[in-house]
Enzyme design. Structure first.
Site, PDB file in Angstrom:
ATOM      1  N   CYS A   2     -23.457  19.590  -0.864  1.00  0.00           N
ATOM      2  CA  CYS A   2     -24.209  19.766   0.367  1.00  0.00           C
ATOM      3  C   CYS A   2     -25.618  19.201   0.198  1.00  0.00           C
ATOM      4  O   CYS A   2     -26.171  19.209  -0.888  1.00  0.00           O
ATOM      5  CB  CYS A   2     -24.325  21.224   0.799  1.00  0.00           C
ATOM      6  SG  CYS A   2     -22.768  22.068   0.967  1.00  0.00           S
ATOM      7  N   ARG A  27     -23.622  13.708  -0.620  1.00  0.00           N
ATOM      8  CA  ARG A  27     -23.492  15.052  -1.187  1.00  0.00           C
ATOM      9  C   ARG A  27     -22.422  15.888  -0.494  1.00  0.00           C
ATOM     10  O   ARG A  27     -22.145  17.019  -0.892  1.00  0.00           O
ATOM     11  CB  ARG A  27     -24.837  15.789  -1.110  1.00  0.00           C
ATOM     12  CG  ARG A  27     -25.940  15.116  -1.884  1.00  0.00           C
ATOM     13  CD  ARG A  27     -27.261  15.810  -1.672  1.00  0.00           C
ATOM     14  NE  ARG A  27     -27.299  17.104  -2.312  1.00  0.00           N
ATOM     15  CZ  ARG A  27     -27.709  17.322  -3.556  1.00  0.00           C
ATOM     16  NH1 ARG A  27     -28.099  16.317  -4.301  1.00  0.00           N
ATOM     17  NH2 ARG A  27     -27.723  18.543  -4.058  1.00  0.00           N
ATOM     18  N   TRP A  74     -20.381  20.042   2.066  1.00  0.00           N
ATOM     19  CA  TRP A  74     -19.159  19.925   1.261  1.00  0.00           C
ATOM     20  C   TRP A  74     -18.608  21.342   1.200  1.00  0.00           C
ATOM     21  O   TRP A  74     -19.237  22.240   0.631  1.00  0.00           O
ATOM     22  CB  TRP A  74     -19.479  19.397  -0.138  1.00  0.00           C
ATOM     23  CG  TRP A  74     -18.256  19.165  -0.968  1.00  0.00           C
ATOM     24  CD1 TRP A  74     -17.433  18.087  -0.903  1.00  0.00           C
ATOM     25  CD2 TRP A  74     -17.715  20.029  -1.974  1.00  0.00           C
ATOM     26  NE1 TRP A  74     -16.413  18.221  -1.812  1.00  0.00           N
ATOM     27  CE2 TRP A  74     -16.558  19.410  -2.487  1.00  0.00           C
ATOM     28  CE3 TRP A  74     -18.094  21.262  -2.504  1.00  0.00           C
ATOM     29  CZ2 TRP A  74     -15.776  19.974  -3.488  1.00  0.00           C
ATOM     30  CZ3 TRP A  74     -17.326  21.823  -3.504  1.00  0.00           C
ATOM     31  CH2 TRP A  74     -16.176  21.178  -3.981  1.00  0.00           C
ATOM     32  N   ASN A 100     -27.750  25.129   0.426  1.00  0.00           N
ATOM     33  CA  ASN A 100     -26.921  24.371  -0.526  1.00  0.00           C
ATOM     34  C   ASN A 100     -26.769  25.247  -1.762  1.00  0.00           C
ATOM     35  O   ASN A 100     -27.760  25.615  -2.376  1.00  0.00           O
ATOM     36  CB  ASN A 100     -27.636  23.058  -0.881  1.00  0.00           C
ATOM     37  CG  ASN A 100     -27.070  22.424  -2.135  1.00  0.00           C
ATOM     38  OD1 ASN A 100     -25.866  22.477  -2.381  1.00  0.00           O
ATOM     39  ND2 ASN A 100     -27.926  21.824  -2.937  1.00  0.00           N
ATOM     40  N   GLY A 101     -25.534  25.597  -2.096  1.00  0.00           N
ATOM     41  CA  GLY A 101     -25.310  26.452  -3.262  1.00  0.00           C
ATOM     42  C   GLY A 101     -24.216  27.447  -2.946  1.00  0.00           C
ATOM     43  O   GLY A 101     -23.397  27.208  -2.059  1.00  0.00           O
ATOM     44  N   GLU A 518     -11.010   6.775 -17.613  1.00  0.00           N
ATOM     45  CA  GLU A 518     -11.923   6.420 -16.523  1.00  0.00           C
ATOM     46  C   GLU A 518     -11.200   5.577 -15.470  1.00  0.00           C
ATOM     47  O   GLU A 518     -11.396   5.769 -14.268  1.00  0.00           O
ATOM     48  CB  GLU A 518     -13.135   5.690 -17.110  1.00  0.00           C
ATOM     49  CG  GLU A 518     -14.157   5.175 -16.108  1.00  0.00           C
ATOM     50  CD  GLU A 518     -14.794   6.248 -15.245  1.00  0.00           C
ATOM     51  OE1 GLU A 518     -14.553   7.444 -15.458  1.00  0.00           O
ATOM     52  OE2 GLU A 518     -15.526   5.869 -14.309  1.00  0.00           O
ATOM     53  N   LYS A 522     -10.955   6.747 -11.607  1.00  0.00           N
ATOM     54  CA  LYS A 522     -11.448   5.901 -10.498  1.00  0.00           C
ATOM     55  C   LYS A 522     -10.347   5.695  -9.459  1.00  0.00           C
ATOM     56  O   LYS A 522     -10.579   5.825  -8.273  1.00  0.00           O
ATOM     57  CB  LYS A 522     -11.901   4.529 -10.999  1.00  0.00           C
ATOM     58  CG  LYS A 522     -13.197   4.439 -11.727  1.00  0.00           C
ATOM     59  CD  LYS A 522     -14.452   4.578 -10.893  1.00  0.00           C
ATOM     60  CE  LYS A 522     -14.884   6.014 -10.828  1.00  0.00           C
ATOM     61  NZ  LYS A 522     -15.774   6.502 -11.799  1.00  0.00           N
ATOM     62  N   GLU A 525      -9.601   8.996  -7.466  1.00  0.00           N
ATOM     63  CA  GLU A 525     -10.585   9.537  -6.534  1.00  0.00           C
ATOM     64  C   GLU A 525     -10.780   8.687  -5.292  1.00  0.00           C
ATOM     65  O   GLU A 525     -11.099   9.231  -4.237  1.00  0.00           O
ATOM     66  CB  GLU A 525     -11.904   9.906  -7.224  1.00  0.00           C
ATOM     67  CG  GLU A 525     -12.706   8.791  -7.788  1.00  0.00           C
ATOM     68  CD  GLU A 525     -14.002   9.288  -8.430  1.00  0.00           C
ATOM     69  OE1 GLU A 525     -14.476  10.380  -8.117  1.00  0.00           O
ATOM     70  OE2 GLU A 525     -14.550   8.551  -9.262  1.00  0.00           O
ATOM     71  N   HIS A 541       5.570  10.305 -26.443  1.00  0.00           N
ATOM     72  CA  HIS A 541       5.780  11.738 -26.634  1.00  0.00           C
ATOM     73  C   HIS A 541       5.955  12.483 -25.307  1.00  0.00           C
ATOM     74  O   HIS A 541       5.788  13.700 -25.267  1.00  0.00           O
ATOM     75  CB  HIS A 541       4.617  12.339 -27.436  1.00  0.00           C
ATOM     76  CG  HIS A 541       4.497  11.746 -28.808  1.00  0.00           C
ATOM     77  ND1 HIS A 541       5.401  12.005 -29.808  1.00  0.00           N
ATOM     78  CD2 HIS A 541       3.603  10.869 -29.326  1.00  0.00           C
ATOM     79  CE1 HIS A 541       5.058  11.317 -30.898  1.00  0.00           C
ATOM     80  NE2 HIS A 541       3.969  10.619 -30.632  1.00  0.00           N
ATOM     81  N   LYS A 638     -20.954  13.469  -4.244  1.00  0.00           N
ATOM     82  CA  LYS A 638     -21.570  12.738  -5.347  1.00  0.00           C
ATOM     83  C   LYS A 638     -22.117  13.672  -6.417  1.00  0.00           C
ATOM     84  O   LYS A 638     -22.013  13.408  -7.601  1.00  0.00           O
ATOM     85  CB  LYS A 638     -22.693  11.856  -4.795  1.00  0.00           C
ATOM     86  CG  LYS A 638     -23.395  10.999  -5.829  1.00  0.00           C
ATOM     87  CD  LYS A 638     -22.537   9.825  -6.215  1.00  0.00           C
ATOM     88  CE  LYS A 638     -23.163   8.980  -7.307  1.00  0.00           C
ATOM     89  NZ  LYS A 638     -22.157   8.122  -7.942  1.00  0.00           N
TER      90      LYS A 638
HETATM   91  C1  AGP Z   1     -17.217  10.026 -10.876  1.00  0.00           C
HETATM   92  O1  AGP Z   1     -16.666   8.904 -10.263  1.00  0.00           O
HETATM   93  C2  AGP Z   1     -16.921  11.269 -10.218  1.00  0.00           C
HETATM   94  N1  AGP Z   1     -17.355  11.238  -8.871  1.00  0.00           N
HETATM   95  C3  AGP Z   1     -17.230  12.567 -10.945  1.00  0.00           C
HETATM   96  O2  AGP Z   1     -16.232  12.738 -11.883  1.00  0.00           O
HETATM   97  C4  AGP Z   1     -18.588  12.700 -11.648  1.00  0.00           C
HETATM   98  O3  AGP Z   1     -18.642  11.844 -12.746  1.00  0.00           O
HETATM   99  C5  AGP Z   1     -18.796  14.153 -12.103  1.00  0.00           C
HETATM  100  O4  AGP Z   1     -18.799  14.983 -10.985  1.00  0.00           O
HETATM  101  C6  AGP Z   1     -20.064  14.340 -12.901  1.00  0.00           C
HETATM  102  O5  AGP Z   1     -21.187  13.975 -12.177  1.00  0.00           O
HETATM  103  P1  AGP Z   1     -22.595  13.821 -12.871  1.00  0.00           P
HETATM  104  O6  AGP Z   1     -22.555  12.627 -13.734  1.00  0.00           O
HETATM  105  O7  AGP Z   1     -23.570  13.702 -11.760  1.00  0.00           O
HETATM  106  O8  AGP Z   1     -22.805  15.062 -13.690  1.00  0.00           O
END
Ligand code: AGP
Length: 643
Positions: A2, A27, A74, A100-101, A518, A522, A525, A541, A638
């Site tokens: 948020c 956010r 969010w 926010n929180g 990674e 990617k 998401e 395995h 984000k």
């Molecule tokens: C990355 O593509 C993701 N959106 C997510 O995994 C992110 O890396 C994770 O939430 C950690 O965020 P930060 O680096 O701001 O701590």
């Protein structure tokens, strides 16, 4: 999670609030809302979905007033529907709050308020706050009149907020307006970010700097527990105990690239293309100019007080998501190059099952945003438990690796390595991942240089080896430039092949195993395709049972310790009819791949800086080809500021 904004000044607030929310939309984008106040009362607009819906509503209905608050959500408590959108109002409709929180004790407070007749209109944890404030303001208002017979609105609102905050458990940043005090705004924070931007005769508060960048460069980051009363005339800042605080503002830096896609279709693509620049900046800042092989000075210039590294015997790294993958590459470097035992933890797990304490340990928190609640909470816990040990060998040494040195992480740790990647807007981290990798290269080289002659995982640490690696690092920006140009075209041409794909397996070994993770993250998401990353040798395995002609396998195979093994693992997949996509140098050995995403042959230890590029571009083009919202994928945000 948020984003909140709040403005007070002498011009109409709503346009600036909407612009601030636009900058914070990364956010969260489940719903958005604003509330403004003027002499006529409260004007509240809310809309489900992206900000564009709220903007249309504003254009149709307006929201007058020179003071207001805004929120982009969010969803945590309550579905992403309009009734759960912020701002939330008290029963009289005169108090509006954005938050926010998470208010952890909201259930108890809700029950208490309901028992006294309060009717709730949302499922959110936040709604308890305006009701508590409404009740408190009613109590305070009785008989409180200023000498001119008017109620001292701003001061009263401040007192009400100060009275209510101790009742809230959890982490929050909030902003409050009251229809009876249109010339006042109260903001507060506890364990969630909030900054005040100082304009000319106006103040803009926001969860993050992008919302402030186009408004001012002068900012006052609020500290934990602080409350501020803002009027067009100035700021009154108070600490948790209600004592007045005086603190000088600071200058905002590094926000020049905010929210400008240039000619790119998405921020993510732009940010992928910015990586050569990220690397070039890192080389310029951290690899001193003397030609490789001739310098006697330090190999890497790290802006760290040496004390934080002095006598370190082991390293623990706490991180989430992509940052954790960067940390896994980092751990490989620290062990193989500097000979330092390094463990990487999921920050969200570490806090509730911490390992036994070891002496002379450097704890590193990695977070591009510097605001990830899991990472911050794990670091805080580690700091606290180490502070309780009398033996100085166990004292906390905290280092942060972040793109936001001014963030909560920056304020919590002893020292920070700023990755300097510039603002990243796309929810999928790309250039910040590269920046984090480079920070680990710098750290591992600096620590290895202090330990010359000792044994590391990769053999005796020699200056020659380190010099060769620094020379290799200098070549990375140009290699990235060429690689991105080539793979952008190739991945775009390949994307249509994934139109009906439902599962993808990513394989890598050694230092490229985290790159396989990674790649899978990617793809998941932003394209919503199920993907898994495995150490290539582990496939037989279990996961091999998933393979058939419909499941593409992306295999990272670079010359080095495990090249032949990875190629054999790829053969095993091919024998099960899997479509094989290789991320590997073009050579006879790699002819087995159905598609080759060629990367230059470099020292294996440097290869993750290059192998990640085809992962990013492939995911991007698959998602873009499917017509998905690449920069704002569903259910994500984000910066994840809730645990
Ligand atoms: C990355 O593509 C993701 N959106 C997510 O995994 C992110 O890396 C994770 O939430 C950690 O965020 P930060 O680096 O701001 O701590």
């Amino acid at each position: 999670m948020c984003g909140i904004v709040a403005l007070i000044g002498s011009r109409e607030a709503a346009p600036q609030l909407l612009e601030g929310l636009r900058q914070l939309e990364y956010r969260g984008y489940d719903s958005a809302g604003i509330a403004t106040v003027d002499g006529a009362g409260m004007h509240c607009l809310r809309a489900e979905g992206k900000l564009v819906n709220l903007t249309q509503r504003f254009e149709a209905q307006g929201a007058p007033g020179q003071c207001g608050i805004g929120h982009t959500r969010w969803a945590t408590h309550g579905k992403p529907e309009e009734r759960n959108a912020h701002p939330h109002l008290d029963g009289s409709g005169t108090v509006a709050v954005v938050q926010n929180g998470i208010i952890e004790n909201h259930r108890l407070l809700r029950e208490e308020l309901q028992a006294s007749g309060v009717v709730f209109r949302s499922d959110t944890d936040t709604e308890v706050i305006p009701h508590l404030l409404g009740r408190e303001l009613e109590r305070l208002q009785a008989g409180v009149l200023s000498p001119d017979g008017r109620r001292p609105g701003g001061a009263l609102l401040l007192r009400a907020v100060q009275a209510v905050l101790p009742r809230l458990q959890g982490a929050y940043a909030l902003a409050v307006v009251w229809a009876e005090a249109p010339g006042a705004l109260v903001v507060a924070r506890k364990a969630a970010p909030l900054l005040i931007g100082l304009g000319e005769g106006e103040f803009l508060c926001a969860s993050d700097t992008p919302a402030l960048a186009g408004f001012t460069r002068t900012i006052l980051p609020m500290e934990d527990g602080e409350v501020a009363l803002l009027t067009p005339l100035g700021i009154e800042l108070y600490d948790q105990g209600g004592e007045r605080v005086e603190r000088s503002p600071s200058l905002l830096s590094g926000t020049e690239h905010v929210a400008d896609k240039r000619s790119f279709r998405h921020f993510m693509l732009k940010e992928i293309h910015e990586q050569p620049e990220t690397a070039a900046l890192w080389v310029a800042r951290h690899l001193p100019d003397a030609p490789a092989g001739t310098a006697a000075g330090p190999l890497v210039a790290l802006p760290l007080d040496g004390a934080v590294l002095e006598g370190v015997e082991r390293i623990d790294v706490l991180a989430c998501g992509t940052s954790r993958h960067a940390a896994q590459v980092g751990a490989y470097l620290l062990e193989q190059l500097a000979g330092l035992p390094t463990r990487v933890f999921y920050a969200s797990e570490f806090r509730y099952s911490p390992p036994p304490l070891g002496p002379h340990t450097l704890t590193i928190g990695v977070t591009q945003s510097g605001e990830t609640a899991d990472t911050l909470a794990a670091l805080a816990m580690e700091q606290e438990r180490r502070q309780l040990v009398a033996d100085p060998a166990y004292a906390p040494r905290l280092l942060g690796i972040t793109n936001r040195p001014e963030s909560s992480l920056g304020r919590m740790v002893d020292q920070v390595l700023d990755i300097g990647a510039g603002i990243e807007v796309g929810v999928a981290a790309t250039k910040t991942f590269l920046g984090q990798l480079l920070a680990f290269y710098g750290l591992a080289l600096a620590l290895a240089e202090r330990r010359l002659g000792l044994q590391a995982g990769g053999g005796t640490i020699t200056r020659e080896r380190l010099l060769a690696l620094t020379a290799g690092l200098r070549a990375v920006p140009q290699q990235l430039r060429e690689l991105i140009a080539e793979h952008d075209r190739q991945a775009e041409a390949l994307a249509h092949r994934f139109e009906s794909t439902q599962d993808v397996i990513f394989l890598g070994r050694g230092i490229n195993f985290p790159i396989a993770l990674e790649g899978a993250l990617k793809l998941k998401e932003i394209s919503y395709i199920h993907a898994e990353g495995y150490p290539a040798g582990e496939m037989k395995h279990g996961p091999i049972a998933l393979l058939d002609a419909k499941v593409p396998v992306v295999s990272i195979a670079v010359p080095g310790a495990v090249f032949d093994k990875v190629l054999s693992n790829a053969q095993e997949a091919k024998a099960r009819d899997a479509q094989l996509i290789g991320v590997a140098p073009a050579c006879g050995d790699t002819e087995l791949f159905d598609v080759l995403l060629a990367v230059p042959e470099v020292d294996e230890l440097l290869s993750p800086l290059l192998t990640v590029i085809p992962m990013q571009l492939l995911s991007y083009h698959i998602a873009a080809h499917r017509g998905l919202d690449v920069d704002q994928p569903r259910n994500l945000a984000k910066s994840v500021t809730v645990e």
